[in-house]
Every structure is written in structure tokens, then in C-alpha cells.
Design a protein around this motif. Structure first.
Motif, mmCIF file in Angstrom:
data_model
loop_
_atom_site.group_PDB
_atom_site.id
_atom_site.type_symbol
_atom_site.label_atom_id
_atom_site.label_comp_id
_atom_site.label_asym_id
_atom_site.label_seq_id
_atom_site.Cartn_x
_atom_site.Cartn_y
_atom_site.Cartn_z
ATOM 1 N N PHE A 78 1.350 3.602 1.970
ATOM 2 C CA PHE A 78 2.082 3.954 3.195
ATOM 3 C C PHE A 78 3.378 3.139 3.298
ATOM 4 O O PHE A 78 4.428 3.641 3.660
ATOM 5 C CB PHE A 78 1.200 3.697 4.417
ATOM 6 C CG PHE A 78 -0.108 4.429 4.372
ATOM 7 C CD1 PHE A 78 -1.292 3.733 4.195
ATOM 8 C CD2 PHE A 78 -0.148 5.815 4.459
ATOM 9 C CE1 PHE A 78 -2.506 4.412 4.133
ATOM 10 C CE2 PHE A 78 -1.355 6.492 4.393
ATOM 11 C CZ PHE A 78 -2.534 5.800 4.227
ATOM 12 N N ARG A 79 3.247 1.843 2.948
ATOM 13 C CA ARG A 79 4.432 0.978 3.049
ATOM 14 C C ARG A 79 5.435 1.369 1.962
ATOM 15 O O ARG A 79 6.652 1.407 2.225
ATOM 16 C CB ARG A 79 4.025 -0.493 2.915
ATOM 17 C CG ARG A 79 5.146 -1.459 3.124
ATOM 18 C CD ARG A 79 4.631 -2.699 3.822
ATOM 19 N NE ARG A 79 3.781 -3.523 2.968
ATOM 20 C CZ ARG A 79 4.245 -4.522 2.223
ATOM 21 N NH1 ARG A 79 5.541 -4.765 2.177
ATOM 22 N NH2 ARG A 79 3.417 -5.263 1.513
ATOM 23 N N LEU A 111 -6.991 -2.539 9.115
ATOM 24 C CA LEU A 111 -8.367 -2.189 8.736
ATOM 25 C C LEU A 111 -8.813 -2.943 7.493
ATOM 26 O O LEU A 111 -9.997 -3.173 7.283
ATOM 27 C CB LEU A 111 -8.471 -0.675 8.492
ATOM 28 C CG LEU A 111 -8.239 0.209 9.724
ATOM 29 C CD1 LEU A 111 -8.273 1.680 9.336
ATOM 30 C CD2 LEU A 111 -9.279 -0.097 10.796
ATOM 31 N N THR A 112 -7.881 -3.342 6.636
ATOM 32 C CA THR A 112 -8.309 -3.940 5.362
ATOM 33 C C THR A 112 -8.071 -5.445 5.285
ATOM 34 O O THR A 112 -8.664 -6.118 4.457
ATOM 35 C CB THR A 112 -7.529 -3.297 4.201
ATOM 36 O OG1 THR A 112 -6.132 -3.441 4.487
ATOM 37 C CG2 THR A 112 -7.874 -1.824 4.060
ATOM 38 N N LEU A 133 1.464 3.809 9.740
ATOM 39 C CA LEU A 133 0.248 4.051 8.927
ATOM 40 C C LEU A 133 -0.077 2.810 8.102
ATOM 41 O O LEU A 133 -1.235 2.412 7.970
ATOM 42 C CB LEU A 133 0.462 5.270 8.015
ATOM 43 C CG LEU A 133 0.725 6.605 8.732
ATOM 44 C CD1 LEU A 133 0.950 7.726 7.715
ATOM 45 C CD2 LEU A 133 -0.410 6.936 9.671
ATOM 46 N N ASN A 134 0.965 2.162 7.588
ATOM 47 C CA ASN A 134 0.767 0.920 6.817
ATOM 48 C C ASN A 134 0.115 -0.149 7.671
ATOM 49 O O ASN A 134 -0.816 -0.857 7.248
ATOM 50 C CB ASN A 134 2.140 0.464 6.293
ATOM 51 C CG ASN A 134 2.227 -1.042 6.119
ATOM 52 O OD1 ASN A 134 1.548 -1.622 5.300
ATOM 53 N ND2 ASN A 134 3.069 -1.674 6.930
ATOM 54 N N TRP A 135 0.559 -0.290 8.943
ATOM 55 C CA TRP A 135 -0.015 -1.314 9.825
ATOM 56 C C TRP A 135 -1.469 -1.004 10.154
ATOM 57 O O TRP A 135 -2.306 -1.905 10.223
ATOM 58 C CB TRP A 135 0.816 -1.439 11.100
ATOM 59 C CG TRP A 135 2.179 -1.984 10.848
ATOM 60 C CD1 TRP A 135 2.529 -2.934 9.931
ATOM 61 C CD2 TRP A 135 3.406 -1.594 11.490
ATOM 62 N NE1 TRP A 135 3.874 -3.166 9.968
ATOM 63 C CE2 TRP A 135 4.440 -2.369 10.911
ATOM 64 C CE3 TRP A 135 3.717 -0.685 12.498
ATOM 65 C CZ2 TRP A 135 5.767 -2.258 11.316
ATOM 66 C CZ3 TRP A 135 5.037 -0.557 12.913
ATOM 67 C CH2 TRP A 135 6.053 -1.340 12.314
ATOM 68 N N ILE A 136 -1.768 0.283 10.314
ATOM 69 C CA ILE A 136 -3.161 0.666 10.587
ATOM 70 C C ILE A 136 -4.013 0.310 9.358
ATOM 71 O O ILE A 136 -5.061 -0.336 9.459
ATOM 72 C CB ILE A 136 -3.263 2.175 10.897
ATOM 73 C CG1 ILE A 136 -2.566 2.503 12.215
ATOM 74 C CG2 ILE A 136 -4.726 2.626 10.920
ATOM 75 C CD1 ILE A 136 -2.367 3.980 12.464
ATOM 76 N N TYR A 137 -3.510 0.656 8.189
ATOM 77 C CA TYR A 137 -4.240 0.376 6.944
ATOM 78 C C TYR A 137 -4.465 -1.134 6.776
ATOM 79 O O TYR A 137 -5.568 -1.591 6.496
ATOM 80 C CB TYR A 137 -3.432 0.917 5.755
ATOM 81 C CG TYR A 137 -4.037 0.618 4.412
ATOM 82 C CD1 TYR A 137 -3.631 -0.487 3.670
ATOM 83 C CD2 TYR A 137 -5.041 1.427 3.882
ATOM 84 C CE1 TYR A 137 -4.198 -0.788 2.442
ATOM 85 C CE2 TYR A 137 -5.616 1.144 2.651
ATOM 86 C CZ TYR A 137 -5.179 0.021 1.935
ATOM 87 O OH TYR A 137 -5.756 -0.269 0.723
ATOM 88 N N ARG A 138 -3.413 -1.933 7.019
ATOM 89 C CA ARG A 138 -3.532 -3.383 6.823
ATOM 90 C C ARG A 138 -4.444 -3.991 7.880
ATOM 91 O O ARG A 138 -5.194 -4.926 7.609
ATOM 92 C CB ARG A 138 -2.150 -4.047 6.871
ATOM 93 C CG ARG A 138 -1.288 -3.713 5.685
ATOM 94 C CD ARG A 138 -0.010 -4.520 5.635
ATOM 95 N NE ARG A 138 -0.231 -5.878 5.176
ATOM 96 C CZ ARG A 138 0.758 -6.738 4.922
ATOM 97 N NH1 ARG A 138 2.024 -6.389 5.114
ATOM 98 N NH2 ARG A 138 0.498 -7.956 4.494
ATOM 99 N N ASN A 162 0.861 -1.197 0.000
ATOM 100 C CA ASN A 162 0.000 0.000 0.000
ATOM 101 C C ASN A 162 0.886 1.232 0.000
ATOM 102 O O ASN A 162 2.101 1.147 0.252
ATOM 103 C CB ASN A 162 -0.931 -0.028 1.221
ATOM 104 C CG ASN A 162 -0.149 -0.075 2.517
ATOM 105 O OD1 ASN A 162 0.548 0.875 2.865
ATOM 106 N ND2 ASN A 162 -0.221 -1.198 3.229
#
Lengths: 215, 10
Positions: free
Chosen positions: A4-5, A173-174, A166-171, A2
């Protein structure tokens, strides 16, 4: 993958390129902590042990090779290159970084996701990376004049893990079941260690004056 | 092995 990553990986890549650029072009490592560089070489060596056994993507393998190559070559430059090594201020870079390695190893033996050789060393590399910047931050506080490249290096190095959060939050959530407390807490601690550096870095950038950390 | 997923990160 993503955004962020990707941003995190590119920021991390930029940080090592800034440092290599500084050392390779002006043949100086003044203000750079060899201890932090050695810790990072250990971080990548223990993090990427699976480089030969598991393949995810060309990107993944390529970046691992770049991080391994750059961290070890920076250590080589600072230790053995005839010109660069003279610019290393040994007297100031006195952080006992081996005191960081052992606790991280013990912690990895206690707290991990799976008790296997690769997994314990991988967890060790997470804990070690969280504290690897300490010798560099201590050195920055001692050397009053922080040159721009070193300041940018530390700033980018701190920023990359922020993007990873931010990448960990996104992952989380998804992707169902994407829960990795160990990675998240280590990454958060790592980023928080830069908090005061970031504050003074922005202050110097806003007031357009030299970066000075309080003693 | 959930932890394997995490290993795709650098």
C-alpha cells in the motif's frame, strides 16, 4: 515497506512527473495553482529536514530528493521560466495560501508527538499537506476547462494519500505500538478534501466527457 | 522513540 505504501509513493511520484511533464514539454502551467506548488515545496522542505541526519534506505533518501527537487523546480518554472510563467493565470489563482501556513504552524505548536524543533516542523508539514491542495481545487472550479494532465495530476495526488491510509491500517494491524493519530487524522482530512473532485472526476471518466467542476 | 518509526514514511 508494504504494497500500500509502495503504491502510495509511486502514485505520488507519478503525480509530480505528470505535472513536470506537462510544464516541461508543452511549456504551459495553465490551470495549475502556483500557491499549491509553493505550499508543497514548504511541505517537503519541513518534512525532510532529517534527510541529512537520519538515513533509512536508499529508496527513502532518493524519493525525498526527488520530491524536493520536483516541487522546487515546478515553483521555479512557474515563477521564473520566461515561457511558462506567461501561462500562469495569476488573476484566478488568488487563494490566500499564507492564511493556511500560520494556523498549521500554530496547530503544530499545540498538537505534536514531541516538542522538538524537527518534530514540530514535521507535524507542521503534515497539517500543511492536508490543506495544500485547496488553492488548486479552488482554481479548478474557476477555470472551466480542466485539461487532462492537470486533472490527472490532482487525481494522482489525491490517490496517493488514500493508499497511505491503507498502509496505516495495515501497519496498525501488523506492527505493535504503531499508533500515530496525528498522521492518520491529517491524512484522512487530506483525502476527504478530494472527495468531491474524485466524484466529478469519475463522473467525467464514466460518461466520457470533459471534467467540469460545478462553480 | 515510537515516533522515529513513523519517520521511515515519506
Amino acid at each position: 515497506m508494504n504494497i500500500f505504501r509502495l503504491a502510495g509513493d509511486m502514485t505520488h511520484l507519478a503525480s509530480v512527473l505528470v505535472l513536470l511533464l506537462k510544464i516541461h514539454t508543452i511549456k504551459s502551467c495553465a490551470g495549475v495553482s502556483l500557491k499549491t506548488q509553493e505550499l508543497y515545496a514548504i511541505v517537503f522542505a519541513t518534512r525532510y529536514l532529517d534527510i541529512f541526519t537520519s538515513f533509512y534506505s536508499i529508496y527513502n533518501t532518493l524519493m525525498k530528493l526527488i520530491f524536493l527537487g520536483s516541487s522546487f523546480s515546478i515553483v521555479w518554472y512557474m515563477r521564473y521560466h520566461k515561457t511558462v510563467r506567461r501561462t500562469y493565470d495569476r488573476e484566478q489563482d488568488t487563494f490566500r495560501h499564507w492564511f493556511l501556513v500560520l494556523p498549521c504552524l500554530l496547530l503544530a505548536l499545540l498538537i505534536h508527538e514531541k516538542f522538538t524543533f524537527l518534530e514540530v516542523l514535521w507535524t507542521f508539514s503534515l497539517y500543511l499537506e492536508a490543506v495544500a491542495i485547496l488553492p488548486q481545487l479552488v482554481l479548478l472550479q474557476r477555470t472551466r476547462n480542466i485539461d487532462n494532465l492537470t486533472g490527472q495530476y490532482v487525481f494522482l495526488l489525491g490517490g496517493y494519500r488514500g493508499f497511505y491510509i491503507l498502509n496505516w491500517i495495515y501497519r496498525y494491524l501488523t506492527e505493535p505500538h504503531f499508533v500515530h493519530w496525528i498522521t492518520w487524522i491529517a491524512g484522512l482530512v487530506q483525502t476527504l478534501l478530494y472527495a468531491d473532485f474524485f466524484y466529478y472526476y469519475f463522473q467525467s471518466w464514466k460518461n466520457n466527457k470533459k471534467l467540469q467542476l460545478p462553480a | 522513540r515510537p515516533s522515529a518509526i513513523n519517520k521511515d514514511e515519506l
